[in-house]
Write a protein that holds these residues in place. Structure first.
Motif, PDB file in Angstrom:
ATOM      1  N   GLY A 105      65.740  28.719  46.811  1.00 29.71           N
ATOM      2  CA  GLY A 105      65.448  27.338  46.502  1.00 29.71           C
ATOM      3  C   GLY A 105      64.127  27.178  45.768  1.00 29.71           C
ATOM      4  N   THR A 106      63.359  28.082  46.004  1.00 26.53           N
ATOM      5  CA  THR A 106      61.867  27.963  45.434  1.00 26.53           C
ATOM      6  C   THR A 106      62.225  28.299  43.973  1.00 26.53           C
ATOM      7  N   ILE A 107      63.068  29.222  43.491  1.00 31.62           N
ATOM      8  CA  ILE A 107      63.204  29.910  42.380  1.00 31.62           C
ATOM      9  C   ILE A 107      63.942  28.944  41.664  1.00 31.62           C
ATOM     10  N   LEU A 108      65.097  28.251  42.417  1.00 28.68           N
ATOM     11  CA  LEU A 108      65.716  26.935  41.502  1.00 28.68           C
ATOM     12  C   LEU A 108      64.845  25.818  41.080  1.00 28.68           C
ATOM     13  N   THR A 109      63.944  25.577  42.074  1.00 26.37           N
ATOM     14  CA  THR A 109      63.033  24.438  41.890  1.00 26.37           C
ATOM     15  C   THR A 109      62.077  24.769  40.443  1.00 26.37           C
ATOM     16  N   VAL A 110      61.813  26.017  40.475  1.00 22.33           N
ATOM     17  CA  VAL A 110      60.813  26.279  39.557  1.00 22.33           C
ATOM     18  C   VAL A 110      61.621  26.601  38.112  1.00 22.33           C
ATOM     19  N   LEU A 111      62.625  26.859  38.144  1.00 19.52           N
ATOM     20  CA  LEU A 111      63.438  26.878  37.125  1.00 19.52           C
ATOM     21  C   LEU A 111      64.165  25.379  36.550  1.00 19.52           C
ATOM     22  N   GLY A 112      64.117  24.412  37.616  1.00 14.82           N
ATOM     23  CA  GLY A 112      64.482  23.138  37.320  1.00 14.82           C
ATOM     24  C   GLY A 112      63.443  22.460  36.731  1.00 14.82           C
ATOM     25  N   ILE A 113      62.128  22.770  37.137  1.00 14.82           N
ATOM     26  CA  ILE A 113      60.845  22.247  36.385  1.00 14.82           C
ATOM     27  C   ILE A 113      60.804  22.613  34.859  1.00 14.82           C
ATOM     28  N   VAL A 114      60.981  23.780  34.825  1.00 11.96           N
ATOM     29  CA  VAL A 114      60.750  24.513  33.406  1.00 11.96           C
ATOM     30  C   VAL A 114      61.881  23.929  32.760  1.00 11.96           C
ATOM     31  N   GLY A 115      63.110  23.452  32.979  1.00  7.84           N
ATOM     32  CA  GLY A 115      64.263  23.263  32.129  1.00  7.84           C
ATOM     33  C   GLY A 115      64.032  21.548  31.837  1.00  7.84           C
ATOM     34  N   ILE A 140      60.915  20.266  31.776  1.00  5.01           N
ATOM     35  CA  ILE A 140      59.808  20.372  30.575  1.00  5.01           C
ATOM     36  C   ILE A 140      60.299  20.742  29.170  1.00  5.01           C
ATOM     37  N   ILE A 141      61.229  21.933  29.259  1.00  4.85           N
ATOM     38  CA  ILE A 141      61.634  22.137  27.647  1.00  4.85           C
ATOM     39  C   ILE A 141      62.675  20.996  27.363  1.00  4.85           C
ATOM     40  N   GLY A 142      63.330  20.212  28.299  1.00  8.35           N
ATOM     41  CA  GLY A 142      64.145  18.956  27.592  1.00  8.35           C
ATOM     42  C   GLY A 142      63.190  17.869  27.149  1.00  8.35           C
ATOM     43  N   ALA A 143      62.224  17.753  27.934  1.00  9.88           N
ATOM     44  CA  ALA A 143      61.325  16.502  27.523  1.00  9.88           C
ATOM     45  C   ALA A 143      60.660  16.990  25.975  1.00  9.88           C
ATOM     46  N   MET A 144      60.178  18.324  26.199  1.00 12.50           N
ATOM     47  CA  MET A 144      59.321  18.548  24.735  1.00 12.50           C
ATOM     48  C   MET A 144      60.256  18.708  23.763  1.00 12.50           C
ATOM     49  N   GLY A 145      61.607  19.059  23.880  1.00 15.95           N
ATOM     50  CA  GLY A 145      62.466  19.047  22.776  1.00 15.95           C
ATOM     51  C   GLY A 145      62.762  17.638  22.349  1.00 15.95           C
ATOM     52  N   PHE A 146      63.138  16.668  23.239  1.00 16.12           N
ATOM     53  CA  PHE A 146      63.149  15.115  23.007  1.00 16.12           C
ATOM     54  C   PHE A 146      61.976  14.623  22.197  1.00 16.12           C
ATOM     55  N   LEU A 147      61.008  15.020  22.617  1.00 16.91           N
ATOM     56  CA  LEU A 147      59.712  14.487  21.795  1.00 16.91           C
ATOM     57  C   LEU A 147      59.384  15.014  20.633  1.00 16.91           C
ATOM     58  N   GLY A 148      60.023  16.567  20.412  1.00 13.51           N
ATOM     59  CA  GLY A 148      59.666  17.152  19.252  1.00 13.51           C
ATOM     60  C   GLY A 148      58.485  17.843  18.976  1.00 13.51           C
ATOM     61  N   VAL A 149      57.800  18.130  20.367  1.00 17.43           N
ATOM     62  CA  VAL A 149      56.468  18.803  20.269  1.00 17.43           C
ATOM     63  C   VAL A 149      56.537  20.393  20.633  1.00 17.43           C
ATOM     64  N   GLY A 150      55.679  20.950  20.429  1.00 11.12           N
ATOM     65  CA  GLY A 150      55.748  22.503  20.855  1.00 11.12           C
ATOM     66  C   GLY A 150      56.536  23.421  20.012  1.00 11.12           C
ATOM     67  N   GLY A 151      57.147  23.148  19.012  1.00 13.36           N
ATOM     68  CA  GLY A 151      57.841  23.875  18.228  1.00 13.36           C
ATOM     69  C   GLY A 151      59.218  24.139  18.610  1.00 13.36           C
ATOM     70  N   ILE A 152      59.855  23.174  19.362  1.00 14.33           N
ATOM     71  CA  ILE A 152      60.964  23.639  20.100  1.00 14.33           C
ATOM     72  C   ILE A 152      62.170  22.768  18.969  1.00 14.33           C
ATOM     73  N   GLY A 153      62.996  23.347  18.487  1.00 15.95           N
ATOM     74  CA  GLY A 153      63.810  22.999  17.387  1.00 15.95           C
ATOM     75  C   GLY A 153      65.121  22.403  17.859  1.00 15.95           C
TER      76      GLY A 153
END
Length: 64
Positions: free
Chosen positions: A8-18, A20-33
């Motif tokens: 459950g802890t691993i899933l939670t951490v992976l969820g937080i990473v996902g 953050i990546i989705g939000a960064m991709g939506f905003l277009g920051v961090g070089g995520i294409g």
């Protein structure tokens, strides 16, 4: 700490990473294409992982 809580802890951490990546991709920051629509996929998967991990940690009882 038993295996369900660890998973459950691993899933939670992976969820937080996902999320953050989705939000960064939506905003277009961090070089995520990612485009605006393509960024919803990691965001939704992150939300699913996050809430599944939180639920697994919360409902698993501790046994001594």
């Amino acid at each position: 700490m038993n295996q369900k809580r660890t998973f459950g802890t691993i899933l939670t951490v992976l969820g937080i990473v996902g999320i953050i990546i989705g939000a960064m991709g939506f905003l277009g920051v961090g070089g995520i294409g990612l485009g605006k629509m393509n960024s919803f996929v990691p965001f939704l998967v992150g939300l699913i992982f996050f809430f599944a991990g939180i639920n697994l940690v919360k409902t698993t009882s501790d046994r001594a």
